[in-house]
Design a protein around this motif. Structure first.
Motif: not given
Length: 169
Positions: A80-102
């Motif tokens: 319908v001309g859009l991109s991602d609507l949903l994504r799976p929630v992954h706790e590992d992604v949260e931790h990776l983002e925080e690690l990169l930030w730190r």
């Protein structure tokens, strides 16, 4: 209708502005609910007629006030001309983002370009960590704007006082 089954239930997050929950895995199926960005819910990923859908069970439907035995949500809006609507929630992604930030010394040198690009595209990862960073940035921007506005008002007041002094001399 070709459906693949036996996928485990997992959490999904709405990453588009809104998504429509439908009575069946078809864009023509009746709408039963609209979930906003950031909404999370459990479901089972299914491929139906070549499109990926999430099947939402009765308990999750009831939790969101939807009185049906199941609902279906399209994962990607490409058709319908859009991109991602949903994504799976992954706790590992949260931790990776925080690690990169730190690792970047809390300056966000490695994470900031990612969330700025997402923000510019009007997208979200559904990441609580990035959400907190964005909220903090918005608060900091508001503080800077308030300080700047105060300085401008003070400058204008000083200029006005100077004009009044010159007028009396």
């Amino acid at each position: 209708m070709g459906t693949s089954t036996d996928h485990p239930e997992q959490q999904f997050v709405v990453v588009h502005t809104k998504v429509v929950w439908r009575k069946g895995p078809s864009l023509k199926a009746d709408m039963v609910f609209v979930a906003n960005n950031g909404t999370t819910f459990p479901g089972r990923a299914q491929v139906v007629d070549g499109q990926q859908w999430v099947q939402v069970g009765e308990a999750a439907c009831k939790e969101h006030g939807v009185l049906v035995s199941e609902a279906w949500v399209l994962v990607h809006g490409r058709s319908v001309g859009l991109s991602d609507l949903l994504r799976p929630v992954h706790e590992d992604v949260e931790h990776l983002e925080e690690l990169l930030w730190r690792m970047s010394g809390n300056r966000g040198d490695r994470v900031r370009p990612v969330w700025q690009a997402l923000e510019k595209a009007g997208m979200s990862t559904g990441s609580k960590f990035l959400g907190r960073l964005q909220a903090r940035r918005a608060r900091q921007d508001a503080k800077v704007a308030n300080v700047f506005d105060g300085a401008l008002r003070e400058l204008a007041r000083s200029a006005q006082e100077t004009d009044m002094l010159e007028a009396t001399i």
